[in-house]
Design a protein around this motif. Structure first.
Motif, mmCIF file in Angstrom:
data_model
loop_
_atom_site.group_PDB
_atom_site.id
_atom_site.type_symbol
_atom_site.label_atom_id
_atom_site.label_comp_id
_atom_site.label_asym_id
_atom_site.label_seq_id
_atom_site.Cartn_x
_atom_site.Cartn_y
_atom_site.Cartn_z
ATOM 1 N N SER A 131 0.849 -1.186 0.000
ATOM 2 C CA SER A 131 0.000 0.000 0.000
ATOM 3 C C SER A 131 0.881 1.230 0.000
ATOM 4 N N ALA A 132 0.276 2.358 -0.359
ATOM 5 C CA ALA A 132 1.028 3.614 -0.337
ATOM 6 C C ALA A 132 1.468 3.951 1.081
ATOM 7 N N GLY A 133 0.622 3.644 2.063
ATOM 8 C CA GLY A 133 0.967 3.921 3.457
ATOM 9 C C GLY A 133 2.162 3.121 3.917
ATOM 10 N N ILE A 134 2.231 1.844 3.523
ATOM 11 C CA ILE A 134 3.372 1.001 3.900
ATOM 12 C C ILE A 134 4.643 1.504 3.233
ATOM 13 N N ALA A 135 4.546 1.898 1.954
ATOM 14 C CA ALA A 135 5.719 2.435 1.255
ATOM 15 C C ALA A 135 6.202 3.722 1.902
ATOM 16 N N THR A 136 5.277 4.581 2.276
ATOM 17 C CA THR A 136 5.656 5.835 2.930
ATOM 18 C C THR A 136 6.340 5.573 4.264
ATOM 19 N N ALA A 137 5.795 4.652 5.046
ATOM 20 C CA ALA A 137 6.396 4.320 6.339
ATOM 21 C C ALA A 137 7.776 3.720 6.156
ATOM 22 N N PHE A 138 7.950 2.875 5.139
ATOM 23 C CA PHE A 138 9.267 2.294 4.874
ATOM 24 C C PHE A 138 10.275 3.385 4.542
ATOM 25 N N GLY A 139 9.895 4.296 3.665
ATOM 26 C CA GLY A 139 10.806 5.380 3.311
ATOM 27 C C GLY A 139 11.163 6.244 4.506
ATOM 28 N N ARG A 140 10.178 6.522 5.346
ATOM 29 C CA ARG A 140 10.426 7.352 6.528
ATOM 30 C C ARG A 140 11.350 6.638 7.509
ATOM 31 N N ASN A 141 11.099 5.357 7.772
ATOM 32 C CA ASN A 141 11.916 4.630 8.738
ATOM 33 C C ASN A 141 13.333 4.400 8.226
#
Length: 505
Positions: free
Chosen positions: A336-346
């Motif tokens: 999901s876009a949310g999971i991708a965003t969280a991965f990039g942030r972390n």
């Protein structure tokens, strides 16, 4: 892509598809907009009330009846196989081969559980005969058997739209045990959940089960989830997801007026220890295989081996080989876009600190991500606990250990894990023997010369571990032992056979 089955976006409650008063739109890779009912506390209440009404007849049904039900669910899922693959590809970005394999695992699990409950050994039946001659007092007759715990709430998982979601391990376990199930569907794949729920409904009708034995409530908010955990008629929860989300729900479960078991699988970094002789003889091969495991499914497995602990003498070679392998991995679509965003942030947070070296900088754009590789020394890893936190995605960290004693120190500093892996040769046995007493306290599954991204659905599997890997160190969410989570032992003293449950006899 057009869907082979038209989605209606409703909840399944008490054998009927129910309209919602509010809706959310699914995030799909193909750009098709599909709306789904947004479940409320009222919807959860209707579903749980129906499950409670189903509990007495379903829990008293024969094991054969429940086994036939599980097998009918498996058959109905396979009948909808093409439609499930199509919608799941659009919702998750996972390839067809992965989804077809996961569907096989899901239906195989249902069939395995059917066979297991027919056998009856899981009931752990015990019988102490009466001894009227015992002094100073006679001994009564006591029998014991496992009984269903009650209606169970299940949360769909983001990373396994089939095997850990609507008809996945928690649902299959509870139904096998004799417990009705209310599923809170995951918002990342609501269409997939709907088609699988339709398969379960077909099996309910084909085997003449109470319609309240299964329900699906869709939602993209926390309201439905919180209502499910806190509903007074729910007696246990099955959850697979993040530490943050799982811990919040766990706290709700244990703070109820009647606390209930919360079987949460919360993730893990699944460290891999490369011992000295193995590193020297096949370090490059280990590095390449680790990188392949790390990026399998875009790193979105709870068993993703995110930490590789290596001897200092072999670290340069292993880092170089792993980096070369990771640079060849193309950008991958995430769930999901949310999971991708969280991965990039972390990943960016990890790279920004002074505690690690960045060897390959990962990137996340939209729903896609590239692989990342970091490195640090053992002392830094031990003194910065955040380095051992899960980064859900294709990124890993290499930790350099100066000595055998250093390996023991690292192992001792680890939090609870789902898995720990040893890469070892015969000459490493002494070191491994020193590590084993520590590792047994840290993980639910210990592997040798493999990688943990792959969980067999068998009798001997343990998929759980000490906190924060899971919320119940003695429970597994995979394998036939998972059924025991939703049973409780009941002893019967001097009861006539007419009053005993059929499973006791």
């Amino acid at each position: 892509m057009t869907d082979p089955i038209t989605l209606h976006g409703r909840h399944l409650i008490d054998g009927a598809w129910i309209e919602g008063s509010d809706f959310f739109t699914a995030d799909r890779t193909d750009g098709v907009e599909t709306r789904f009912a947004r479940g409320t506390a009222a919807d959860i209440d209707l579903a749980v009330q129906a499950a409670a009404a189903a509990f007495l007849p379903y829990s008293r049904s024969s094991r054969e009846s429940r086994a036939l039900f599980l097998e009918a669910i498996a058959d109905a899922i396979e009948e909808r196989g093409a439609a499930i693959t199509a919608i799941a590809m659009a919702e998750t970005g996972l390839p067809a081969a992965r989804l077809e394999g996961e569907r096989g695992r899901t239906t195989g699990q249902l069939q395995l559980f059917a066979k297991h409950i027919r056998d009856g050994a899981y009931l752990d039946r015990r019988h102490d005969a009466a001894d009227p001659e015992r002094k100073p007092l006679p001994r009564p007759e006591i029998r014991l058997v496992q009984r269903p715990i009650g209606p169970v709430g299940v949360f769909g998982a983001s990373n396994f739209p089939l095997a850990f979601s609507t008809a996945g391990g928690d649902t299959a376990s509870a139904l096998a045990a004799g417990c009705p199930v209310v599923v809170k569907g995951h918002q990342a794949h609501p269409g997939t959940s709907e088609i699988v729920a339709d398969a379960i409904l077909a099996a309910i009708r084909a085997t003449d089960q109470h319609p309240g034995v299964f329900a699906l409530v869709q939602s993209d908010t926390n309201e439905a989830g919180a209502a499910l955990v806190q509903h007074p008629l729910i007696k246990a929860i099955g959850f697979t997801g993040s530490l943050r989300g799982g811990r919040a729900l766990f706290d709700l479960a244990v703070s109820r007026p009647e606390p209930i078991p919360f079987f949460g699988e919360l993730g893990s970094v699944n460290p891999v220890f490369v011992l000295a002789h193995a590193a020297e003889s096949r370090g490059a091969e280990i590095a390449r295989n680790w990188a392949a495991s790390l990026t399998m499914g875009a790193g979105q497995f709870c068993t993703n081996p995110g930490v590789l602990i290596v001897p200092e003498a072999s670290a340069d070679l292993i880092e170089t080989e792993a980096a070369n392998q990771l640079r060849q991995v193309p950008q991958q679509t995430m769930l999901s876009a949310g999971i991708a965003t969280a991965f990039g942030r972390n990943a960016a947070k990890l790279a920004a600190g002074n505690a690690v070296r960045t060897i390959c900088a990962p990137e996340a754009t939209g729903r896609a991500a590239t692989a990342g590789l970091f490195a640090t020394d053992a002392d830094t890893f031990i003194s910065n606990p955040e380095l051992a936190e899960e980064v859900f995605g294709p990124a890993g960290i290499v930790v350099r250990a100066r000595s055998e004693d250093h390996l023991l120190t690292i192992a001792d500093a680890l939090e609870g894990q789902l898995t720990v892996t040893l890469q070892l040769d015969d000459a490493d046995t002494d070191t491994a023997q020193r590590l084993m007493p520590i590792l047994e306290q840290k993980a639910g599954r210990i592997l040798a010369n493999g990688f943990p991204t792959g969980v067999e659905v068998v009798d001997a599997m343990m998929h759980g571990g000490p906190y924060p890997a899971s919320t119940n160190v003695a429970a597994t969410s995979v394998g036939t032992l998972a059924i025991r989570r939703f049973l409780r032992p009941v002893a019967y003293q001097n009861l006539p056979e007419a009053l005993l449950p059929a499973d006791m006899l």
